[in-house]
Design an enzyme around this catalytic site. Structure first.
Site: not given
Length: 460
Positions: A144, A192, A277
């Site tokens: 989310d 992403c 990330s």
């Protein structure tokens, strides 16, 4: 109870069958140069033929549930509903990975997911950072990203949910396709690149949800005895974490994280600095000893200068990568101890490709690998960090969890809490009660009476 359950089921079925949903054509893009208006729920992408099959299957389950619930009590029906999602979940595998993800978020945002009505076993409860968690199983950041579905996700039975990563300015992330399934190995590769609607939109959503959760908390408090440590988060039932990221083009990483703190910390039960990330150039360099120390100091100062009530500021954690050397782990542990960091999340996705995926051609895709092949690497690193921090800092174990036994191994290795994402993507809502049930069996099998007793058991 059967009557209430039947009424609830009928209401859910009516909403599902007759609610008109605004659609967003698959592949439509947002304008990064402006901040889109916040909405209570995401737009549902246009349904393809496979999407219509999925919808039909779900409607069929709703009808079957309505027929079944008239003869079942609420707890029994709740268990049936979670198990019924096992029938729907395989249809998601027929869809494009990112489309399936958007569809799942949309379903959770609208309450078209099972809601856990059964209380968690007492053995799973624990207190961390002055908060009572009903269970230690949480949903990791990445599912989310824009805080669209927190209520639905918390309602499914997670002990806590972490939203984000949230960047100061909206950004699209990397070009599509950017999510790839390795189904045989129970893994996913993603690149992403911090796709985010930005802190303005997320702050509006969290603010609206904050009000609702406060009302729920007030109602619960009025009907239950007071306690020094109340269950749930600062603004109602369930613990909510907010994961902060930096923009791809930002030259001042600390300023980005500070902006996130100033805008989102009032809604968070804990905050996470994501410096791990692999899909944002230069981000992992912030894990170096000097860089991390300087960054954490600035973010802590920004948090502490804000005005806080009796509960004080939200705990601050750092999420690190699984691809670090022993020396790098020692540096991070030293910074965490010296600056009294509230916790570490171990770990993010890996850029390595374990032997388990070496024969899969999809493994050649660039990006971070998550799922079952990450379990051993992340758990070994978790074990090392528990030793390096001498068990003084709460650790969240993340990486490859898809069963109660996996969660138990993380806890024994040193995790206070456990997160999953890829396992949830493959297993669906039914995996949540399954993991909790299996975890209880593991604890009882080895003679532990609480989660706290099992934390770091492998080190004793």
């Amino acid at each position: 109870m059967a009557g209430r359950a039947a009424t609830s089921s009928a209401k859910w079925a009516r909403e599902f069958l007759f609610r008109r949903v605004s659609s967003n054509p698959l592949g439509a893009t947002r304008n990064c140069s402006s901040v889109p208006g916040a909405s209570s729920a995401p737009k549902v992408p246009h349904f393809s033929k496979r999407g219509r099959i999925l919808t039909g299957a779900t409607i069929g389950l709703a009808i079957a549930g309505g027929a079944y619930v008239s003869t079942a009590d609420e707890a029994t029906f709740c268990g049936w509903l979670f198990n019924a999602t096992k029938v729907v979940n395989p249809f998601f595998a027929l869809l494009d990975a990112e489309f399936a993800h958007k569809l799942a978020v949309s379903a959770a945002a609208r309450g078209w997911v099972p809601r856990e009505k059964r209380p968690d076993p007492a053995i799973l409860g624990l207190e961390v950072w002055g908060r009572k968690f009903s269970n230690p199983i949480g949903l990791a950041a990445g599912f989310d990203k824009n805080a669209e579905a927190t209520e639905g996700l918390l309602g499914m039975g997670f002990g806590f949910v972490e939203v984000g990563s949230v960047t100061p300015v909206p950004q699209e992330g990397n070009p599509k396709p950017r999510i790839f399934r390795l189904s045989q190995e129970g893994a996913i590769i993603n690149r992403c690149g911090f796709n985010s609607e930005g802190i303005v939109v997320v702050a509006k959503r969290l603010g609206a949800q904050h009000g609702k959760r406060m009302l729920a908390e007030t109602s619960a408090t009025s009907s239950s005895p007071s306690d020094d440590v109340k269950p749930g988060g600062k603004s109602g039932p369930g613990i909510l974490g907010v994961n902060l990221g930096k923009n791809k083009t930002s030259e001042d990483a600390a300023a980005d994280y500070v902006q996130g703190v100033h805008n989102l910390s009032q809604y968070a039960d804990y905050l996470v600095i994501n410096v791990s990330s692999p899909n944002t150039a230069g981000l992992r360099m912030l894990q170096g000893r000097k860089q991390l120390k300087d960054l954490v100091k600035k973010v802590q100062a920004a948090r502490d200068e804000m005005q806080w009530g009796d509960e004080g500021p939200p705990p601050l954690l750092v999420k690190i990568a699984p691809d670090l050397s022993r020396g790098e782990l020692e540096d991070i542990a030293a910074v965490a101890l010296a600056l009294h960091l509230d916790g570490l999340i171990i770990s993010n996705t890996t850029v390595s490709r374990p032997d388990a995926v070496s024969n899969n051609p999809v493994a050649t895709e660039t990006g971070g690998l998550s799922g079952k092949p990450l379990f051993a690497l992340s758990t070994n690193m978790l074990r090392d960090m528990y030793t390096l921090t001498r068990g003084k800092i709460p650790l969240i174990g993340c990486g490859g969890v898809s069963s109660g036994e996996d969660a138990y191994k993380k806890i024994r290795a040193g995790a206070t809490l456990v997160q999953l994402y890829t396992g949830f993507a493959y297993g669906g809502p039914a995996l949540i009660p399954q993991i909790k049930e299996e975890l209880v069996k593991c604890l009882e099998r080895d003679g532990f009476k609480s989660i706290h007793e099992a934390i770091g058991a492998d080190h004793r």
